[in-house]
Design a protein around this motif. Structure first.
Motif, PDB file in Angstrom:
ATOM      1  N   LYS A   1      43.207  49.091  69.970  1.00 41.06           N
ATOM      2  CA  LYS A   1      44.245  48.287  69.315  1.00 41.06           C
ATOM      3  C   LYS A   1      45.645  48.758  69.679  1.00 41.06           C
ATOM      4  CE  LYS A   1      41.731  46.652  65.219  1.00 41.06           C
ATOM      5  NZ  LYS A   1      40.374  46.985  65.661  1.00 41.06           N
ATOM      6  N   LEU A   2      45.777  50.060  69.982  1.00 41.30           N
ATOM      7  CA  LEU A   2      47.089  50.651  70.257  1.00 41.30           C
ATOM      8  C   LEU A   2      47.359  50.836  71.742  1.00 41.30           C
ATOM      9  CD1 LEU A   2      47.059  53.399  67.449  1.00 41.30           C
ATOM     10  CD2 LEU A   2      48.164  51.155  67.382  1.00 41.30           C
ATOM     11  N   ASN A   3      46.475  50.312  72.591  1.00 38.03           N
ATOM     12  CA  ASN A   3      46.613  50.481  74.045  1.00 38.03           C
ATOM     13  C   ASN A   3      46.708  51.951  74.446  1.00 38.03           C
ATOM     14  OD1 ASN A   3      46.512  47.729  74.615  1.00 38.03           O
ATOM     15  ND2 ASN A   3      48.733  47.478  74.412  1.00 38.03           N
ATOM     16  N   ALA A   4      45.869  52.766  73.848  1.00 38.96           N
ATOM     17  CA  ALA A   4      45.868  54.200  74.150  1.00 38.96           C
ATOM     18  C   ALA A   4      45.202  54.463  75.496  1.00 38.96           C
ATOM     19  CB  ALA A   4      45.132  54.966  73.046  1.00 38.96           C
ATOM     20  N   TYR A   5      45.445  55.653  75.996  1.00 40.17           N
ATOM     21  CA  TYR A   5      44.804  56.139  77.221  1.00 40.17           C
ATOM     22  C   TYR A   5      43.575  56.938  76.786  1.00 40.17           C
ATOM     23  CZ  TYR A   5      44.477  58.429  81.829  1.00 40.17           C
ATOM     24  OH  TYR A   5      44.079  58.890  83.074  1.00 40.17           O
ATOM     25  N   PHE A   6      42.449  56.705  77.457  1.00 34.00           N
ATOM     26  CA  PHE A   6      41.219  57.361  77.026  1.00 34.00           C
ATOM     27  C   PHE A   6      40.763  58.437  78.017  1.00 34.00           C
ATOM     28  CE2 PHE A   6      40.760  53.294  74.702  1.00 34.00           C
ATOM     29  CZ  PHE A   6      40.575  53.811  73.419  1.00 34.00           C
ATOM     30  N   MET A   7      40.246  59.530  77.447  1.00 43.38           N
ATOM     31  CA  MET A   7      39.558  60.569  78.205  1.00 43.38           C
ATOM     32  C   MET A   7      38.251  60.876  77.477  1.00 43.38           C
ATOM     33  SD  MET A   7      42.701  63.089  79.355  1.00 43.38           S
ATOM     34  CE  MET A   7      41.561  64.259  80.126  1.00 43.38           C
ATOM     35  N   ARG A   8      37.419  61.674  78.124  1.00 46.52           N
ATOM     36  CA  ARG A   8      36.099  61.950  77.561  1.00 46.52           C
ATOM     37  C   ARG A   8      35.966  63.428  77.196  1.00 46.52           C
ATOM     38  NH1 ARG A   8      32.874  62.010  81.215  1.00 46.52           N
ATOM     39  NH2 ARG A   8      34.145  61.479  83.034  1.00 46.52           N
ATOM     40  N   TRP A   9      35.587  63.664  75.953  1.00 48.32           N
ATOM     41  CA  TRP A   9      35.229  64.993  75.476  1.00 48.32           C
ATOM     42  C   TRP A   9      33.927  64.868  74.678  1.00 48.32           C
ATOM     43  CZ3 TRP A   9      40.539  63.668  75.275  1.00 48.32           C
ATOM     44  CH2 TRP A   9      41.394  64.497  76.018  1.00 48.32           C
ATOM     45  N   ASP A  10      33.292  66.010  74.413  1.00 49.58           N
ATOM     46  CA  ASP A  10      32.112  66.012  73.554  1.00 49.58           C
ATOM     47  C   ASP A  10      32.448  65.331  72.227  1.00 49.58           C
ATOM     48  OD1 ASP A  10      31.050  67.514  75.562  1.00 49.58           O
ATOM     49  OD2 ASP A  10      31.033  69.406  74.456  1.00 49.58           O
ATOM     50  N   ALA A  11      31.466  64.640  71.645  1.00 51.22           N
ATOM     51  CA  ALA A  11      31.770  63.878  70.429  1.00 51.22           C
ATOM     52  C   ALA A  11      30.527  63.662  69.570  1.00 51.22           C
ATOM     53  CB  ALA A  11      32.375  62.527  70.804  1.00 51.22           C
ATOM     54  N   ARG A  12      30.776  63.334  68.318  1.00 54.52           N
ATOM     55  CA  ARG A  12      29.725  62.938  67.382  1.00 54.52           C
ATOM     56  C   ARG A  12      29.758  61.425  67.240  1.00 54.52           C
ATOM     57  NH1 ARG A  12      30.408  66.048  62.498  1.00 54.52           N
ATOM     58  NH2 ARG A  12      28.967  67.530  63.475  1.00 54.52           N
ATOM     59  N   ASN A  13      28.667  60.821  67.551  1.00 54.89           N
ATOM     60  CA  ASN A  13      28.534  59.376  67.387  1.00 54.89           C
ATOM     61  C   ASN A  13      27.624  59.123  66.190  1.00 54.89           C
ATOM     62  OD1 ASN A  13      28.368  56.498  67.929  1.00 54.89           O
ATOM     63  ND2 ASN A  13      28.935  56.997  70.033  1.00 54.89           N
ATOM     64  N   TYR A  14      27.371  57.868  65.881  1.00 50.84           N
ATOM     65  CA  TYR A  14      26.535  57.546  64.729  1.00 50.84           C
ATOM     66  C   TYR A  14      25.071  57.815  65.055  1.00 50.84           C
ATOM     67  CZ  TYR A  14      30.786  55.296  63.121  1.00 50.84           C
ATOM     68  OH  TYR A  14      32.067  55.046  62.747  1.00 50.84           O
TER      69      TYR A  14
END
Length: 426
Positions: free
Chosen positions: A355-368
């Motif tokens: 929604k905010l036009n952010a820049y994305f990178m990938r790190w370890d994460a918790r998903n559902y």
């Protein structure tokens, strides 16, 4: 060294823009331990002294504005010829005598609009008379309005507004006006200098923000990253430090990171801080590039207002958090005009970032229902460097972000002092 600022102020109301310009110059001088004398008219009231004008380090000198017991009334002599009032030269003489005494211990005299304003023609003439008795005093004449067109044959004393004074440098706020400035005063452009007006962003900010600014250079850095959060490994503080270090090593930008941290029971703060700083150092940061606000006496966190003030100054927000239910700090950073870099693998950050036009990178994460783990090829450092370079290029291309960053670092009082005003005092 002792510097005098000659203003001929009758009052100190901040609605008069020149009062604010002089205030910033006073701060520059006093902050660099230079003895400073401020010359105003004898009728300038102390009741309006606010801010820096209350500083006890300022030596006040009130220049006479009286002739034969009567107040001198200024006349606006903007014309190039004509006649002055009957007591003009007598007034200039008594003012000159007073200036000789008041400037006797001054090495450099900075004048503001004394040579420009028609209202100050009597002071203009008086300074020229006084200068003959002050051979060791250097003068800097500031003009703060659009230079006047030089008439073909100006007559004395009106010609004082179009004639150079010996041992004087002429200053103007922008480079675009230097040619016109030199023409007005009939002085070579080599005798003209640019001293921009400065914007002191810290002036009206909280004491907490000003304390932080005293402990890390948050104004002149190219990239300023502010990351608030509870000091827990789940917030991935060490990834912010590592990314900043890799970006610095790749782009050679001056990067500073302010962690607005508060203690957590998940890990001992001292231990986690070592992990964070070592990650930053290993990837390219120096000790002076990282600051934890908890180290400044705020172990339970700095006020929310201070975080927002810091976001007003920063230009890059990195959020590699392992888990978020929403990400309010993302909104706070965005509302203050920061370039957003978010963890794409965290669903809440992905939703908000799109929604905010952010820049994305990938790190370890918790998903559902499951966790994700990232593998970087050829290495995590190279991954950060490649994205860091791309992010810097995108930030440079963003006109609003570029302007915000330039105002903070290029038009700060520190930059103006170091690069423009201080060299004139030598």
């Amino acid at each position: 060294m002792k510097v005098g600022i000659l203003t001929m102020f009758n009052g100190l109301s901040s609605t008069y823009s020149l009062v604010n310009v002089v205030a910033e110059q006073l701060k520059m001088l006093l902050n660099n331990n230079i003895k400073t004398k401020l010359l105003v008219t004898e009728h300038c009231s102390a009741k309006e002294q606010e801010g820096i004008y209350k500083d006890e380090r300022i030596e006040w000198a009130k220049v006479t504005n009286t002739l034969n017991g009567e107040q001198i009334h200024w006349h606006d002599y903007t014309q190039a010829k004509g006649a002055v009032h009957d007591t003009f030269f007598a007034e200039a003489e008594v003012i000159a005598e007073d200036l000789i005494e008041k400037l006797a211990d001054v090495d450099v005299c900075i004048m503001h609009d004394i040579h420009y304003q028609g209202w100050h023609l009597v002071h203009n003439v008086a300074v020229r008379k006084a200068q003959k008795e002050l051979p060791n005093t250097k003068f800097i004449a500031f003009t703060h309005s659009f230079p006047a067109n030089r008439p073909s044959n100006p007559e004395w004393p009106f010609s004082a507004r179009y004639t150079p004074m010996p041992n004087t440098i002429y200053a103007y706020p922008t480079y675009s006006g230097i040619s016109a400035l030199s023409k007005q005063y009939n002085v070579p452009q080599g005798k003209c200098r640019v001293v921009n007006n400065s914007l002191n962003l810290l002036e009206n900010m909280s004491q907490e923000t000003q304390t932080i600014a005293k402990n890390i250079d948050i104004l002149s850095s190219d990239i300023l990253i502010v990351y608030p959060g509870r000091l827990t490994p789940g917030k991935r503080f060490e990834r912010v430090a590592a990314f900043a270090g890799a970006m610095k090593s790749k782009t050679e930008q001056d990067i500073k990171v302010v962690f607005c941290d508060f203690k957590s029971s998940d890990i001992k703060p001292a231990k986690y801080k070592r992990i964070i700083t070592e990650a930053g150092y290993n990837f390219g940061l120096q000790e002076e590039d990282i600051l934890f606000t908890s180290d400044l006496g705020y172990p339970d966190g700095i006020p929310r207002e201070t975080v927002l003030e810091l976001f007003t100054l920063s230009n890059l927000f990195i959020c590699p958090s392992f888990s978020e239910s929403f990400g309010l700090t993302v909104l706070e950073a965005a509302s203050r005009g920061n370039f957003l870099v978010l963890n794409e693998r965290v669903p809440a950050l992905e939703e908000l970032g799109k929604k905010l036009n952010a820049y994305f990178m990938r790190w370890d994460a918790r998903n559902y229902g499951y966790n994700t783990k990232e593998e970087y090829q050829p290495s995590e450092e190279v991954y950060y460097q490649e994205h860091g370079e791309n992010i810097l290029n995108l930030m440079r291309e963003n006109n609003v972000l570029h302007a915000k960053s330039m105002v903070r670092k290029r038009y700060s009082p520190q930059w103006i002092w170091r690069n423009q005003l201080e060299p004139l005092l030598d």
